[in-house]
Design an enzyme around this catalytic site. Structure first.
Site, PDB file in Angstrom:
ATOM      1  N   ASP A 217       0.861  -1.175   0.000  1.00  0.00           N
ATOM      2  CA  ASP A 217       0.000   0.000   0.000  1.00  0.00           C
ATOM      3  C   ASP A 217       0.902   1.232   0.000  1.00  0.00           C
ATOM      4  O   ASP A 217       2.061   1.168   0.426  1.00  0.00           O
ATOM      5  CB  ASP A 217      -0.884  -0.019   1.249  1.00  0.00           C
TER       6      ASP A 217
ATOM      7  N   ASP B 118      -1.867  -0.767   6.202  1.00  0.00           N
ATOM      8  CA  ASP B 118      -1.960  -0.213   7.549  1.00  0.00           C
ATOM      9  C   ASP B 118      -2.947  -0.967   8.423  1.00  0.00           C
ATOM     10  O   ASP B 118      -3.096  -0.664   9.599  1.00  0.00           O
ATOM     11  CB  ASP B 118      -2.313   1.279   7.510  1.00  0.00           C
TER      12      ASP B 118
ATOM     13  N   ASP C 113      -7.086  -1.199   4.508  1.00  0.00           N
ATOM     14  CA  ASP C 113      -6.577  -2.290   3.670  1.00  0.00           C
ATOM     15  C   ASP C 113      -7.044  -3.656   4.166  1.00  0.00           C
ATOM     16  O   ASP C 113      -6.566  -4.685   3.671  1.00  0.00           O
ATOM     17  CB  ASP C 113      -5.044  -2.274   3.659  1.00  0.00           C
TER      18      ASP C 113
END
Length: 650
Positions: A335, A525, A529
């Site tokens: 991410d 995180d 996500d």
């Protein structure tokens, strides 16, 4: 531990102190005593002493050695569980029936040694994990009724005010009320550099205060603080089995009864075709030769050692399944926000149109963002000068922006595409090319400006991506940001594969596609996500210290904020997986070689027992190697981690 093994003491009291030295293991003390008595029997035999004395010494050695596994074997049999201890017990009884009391004693002696070493290795790794709790100081100073009082950490209550002086450890989790300092959190999160902290900052149990005096409001009790949760989660999750461990179990469980049936057939058929004594003895030797104890214990020892070591590095691995998956990862999906970046966006540029000033653009944007929790909101509010008058009737348009009203005028803020950049198209493109997120601002349907907000990359991000690529991993970036911004940031860190403009469900779908080609880990995180973390073969939460959502969602949590722990965790898991496969291969190879040697009479009972137990000791020792850790960063330009410091603390 696998039931197929049937070795080891399952009846150890949970409150019993873990053995710290070899001679504190009861099985090893019994083995030493059995060895001395067995040696005395050999001495009597070599000296042509009285035969009854020799046999009596062998019998005593047998009883002492058998004490380490026969009682637990009988208890398992009462529950319908057949394990390796069953095979060893049958072999010992059969040897006695055949008059080979000395060989039965040798079997019990060597098997008791392997039992003791197994218990010691598991206790050692459990002790290393629980030693994290020793980072909590013995005393804590609290402010009650205006006076300083020294109490035990277990007596701390939520809401108490702790006083933490320079050089002291924080007794439990809390929030700094007053004071500033640099906290050494190395033993907890693995951060190699002290972390600046002030009023409002979270502090975690076991952190070492720097130079300032802190007043900390307690937010969790000693029994439920971050360290206690880490230990509880790891110990609870250690029962989850990885693929290699399941493979060992799948082989060992049917193998034990199959061996017993095969030995019975060898004894029966051999007795019909030849000397019954010879073939019954060979059947007993085959019984021992095919014992899969080394196979059954090889992976659990490795898993416990590796997970305990990972916790010292600031990596929370939730069981053997997660460890096995982590070691098998081929593709790493990262991410952007909060993983590759520090998740601290700032306004770096404001473009205006129509004679509007920079501050007017920021004021309109801040009016809409005043009550927003989005990271961009904090950046815009910080950049705005003076008080902000919040807009009314603010509504969020999913994936687009915000709308609202102030002074009867309609205000809008959002991404290019939802709003038309018009005359600012070139400036917006330049903002995105610089790796910034551009948001457009409208006042009463008139475009008045564009704001560039950039979340700076972590300083170690490029180093980590390069290390991943050197390690043979395929690396991809997944982000909800626009493609131009994502591509610019990806170029800076060396990522070629970029997937942008993704919603949470899009990330999960993309992870499903990546999994079809190779084992895939998602690093995020742990909050927005979550769908992708759950979909991946392995979910890795970044910066999960104190974040329950991240710990619960992911299979692995990096407790610190240093992205280099990702490569460290992957390297550690790869090494542990190699050790697992080595142990499984060695154990199966041993059985394959010993069975024909035992069946043809090349090896007798004593020789087979000696070889088998030596191999078991080897796989235990090899598994314990997974508990070794390496410093964070392999080159001189990379700051060292606190693995050594954590080890010193524990």
């Amino acid at each position: 531990m696998s039931e197929a093994c049937g070795c080891g003491n399952d009846d150890r009291d949970e409150d019993e102190r873990e053995p710290e030295r070899l001679w504190e293991v009861s099985e090893l003390r019994a083995a030493a005593a059995a060895g001395v008595v067995l040696l005395a029997g050999y001495v009597v035999g070599w000296a042509d002493g009285p035969r009854p004395v020799e046999i009596g010494l062998y019998a005593l050695a047998l009883v002492i050695g058998a004490w380490t596994f026969v009682p637990s074997t009988l208890r398992r049999l009462a529950k319908g569980q057949i394990g390796v201890g069953t095979l060893m017990t049958i072999a010992a009884v059969g040897a006695v029936i055949l008059g080979e009391v000395g060989e039965a004693a040798m079997l019990a002696f060597l098997f008791s040694i392997s039992e003791g070493l197994e218990e010691y290795s598991l206790a050692r790794t459990r002790r290393g994990l629980r030693a994290l709790l020793s980072l909590v100081p013995d005393e804590a100073t609290v402010l009650r009724d205006g006076t300083e009082t020294t109490i035990a950490p277990s007596d701390l209550r939520v809401g108490d005010r702790m006083l933490v002086k320079p050089g002291e450890r924080v007794a439990t989790d809390g929030t700094i009320v007053s004071g500033r300092t640099a906290l050494d959190v190395s033993a907890i999160t693995g951060e190699s550099v002290p972390v600046e902290a002030g009023p409002g900052s979270e502090v975690f149990a076991g952190s070492i205060n720097g130079t300032g005096v802190l007043e900390v409001e307690v937010t969790s009790t000693a029994a439920d603080n971050s360290l206690a949760r880490i230990v509880a989660i790891v110990e609870a999750e250690q029962s989850r089995k990885g693929e290699a461990q399941r493979l060992a179990d799948r082989i060992a469980k049917p193998l034990v009864p199959a061996i017993m049936v095969a030995a019975a057939l060898i004894a029966a058929i051999g007795s019909v075709l030849g000397d019954p004594v010879v073939w019954v003895e060979r059947a007993l030797v085959v019984l021992v030769a095919a014992s899969p104890c080394a196979l059954a214990i090889s992976v659990p020892v490795t898993v416990v050692a590796a997970i305990g070591a990972a916790s010292k590095l600031g990596v929370l691995v939730k069981g053997g399944a997660a460890l096995e998956a982590l070691g098998a990862v081929c593709t790493v999906a990262l991410d952007k926000t909060g993983t590759l970046t520090a998740n601290k966006p700032t306004v770096i540029d404001v473009a205006t149109t129509g004679g509007v000033t920079r501050q007017q653009v920021l004021d309109v944007a801040a009016a809409l963002e005043a009550r927003s929790e989005h990271p961009l909101a904090a950046a815009i509010l910080t950049a705005t000068e003076g008080p902000v008058r919040p807009a009314e009737d603010v509504e969020a348009v999913t994936g687009a922006g915000l709308t609202g009203r102030r002074d009867g005028r309609r205000l809008r803020l959002g991404r290019p595409g939802w709003l038309d950049p018009g005359p600012l198209a070139d400036q917006v493109a330049a903002m995105q090319a610089a790796g910034a997120t551009a948001v457009l601002v409208e006042n009463h349907d008139q475009l008045i400006g564009a704001i560039a907000v950039r979340d700076e990359l972590r300083p170690e991000a490029a180093h980590v991506v390069a290390a991943l690529r050197r390690g043979g991993y395929r690396v991809a970036m997944l982000t909800g940001d626009n493609h131009a911004t994502a591509t610019a940031l990806a170029r800076q860190v060396g990522i070629d594969t970029v997937h942008a403009d993704l919603r949470p469900e899009d990330k999960a779908a993309l992870i499903s596609q990546l999994r079809q080609h190779s084992s895939t880990a998602m690093v995020g995180d742990g909050v927005n996500d979550a769908p992708a973390l759950a979909t991946a073969d392995l979910g890795i939460a970044m910066g999960a210290m104190g974040t329950d959502v991240a710990i619960e969602t992911a299979d692995v949590a990096l407790m610190g904020e240093d992205l280099r722990h990702l490569t460290q965790a992957l390297d550690h898991a790869r090494r542990a997986r190699r050790i697992m496969l080595q142990n499984v291969g060695l154990s199966l190879g041993l059985i394959t070689v010993l069975i024909p040697l035992a069946l043809t009479g090349v090896l007798g009972l004593a020789a087979v027992v000696a070889v088998h137990e030596l191999a078991e000791i080897v796989v235990i020792a090899n598994g314990v190697r997974a508990g070794r850790t390496k410093p964070l960063g392999a080159d001189a330009t990379t700051p060292t981690t606190v693995a050594a410091a954590a080890a010193a603390h524990t």
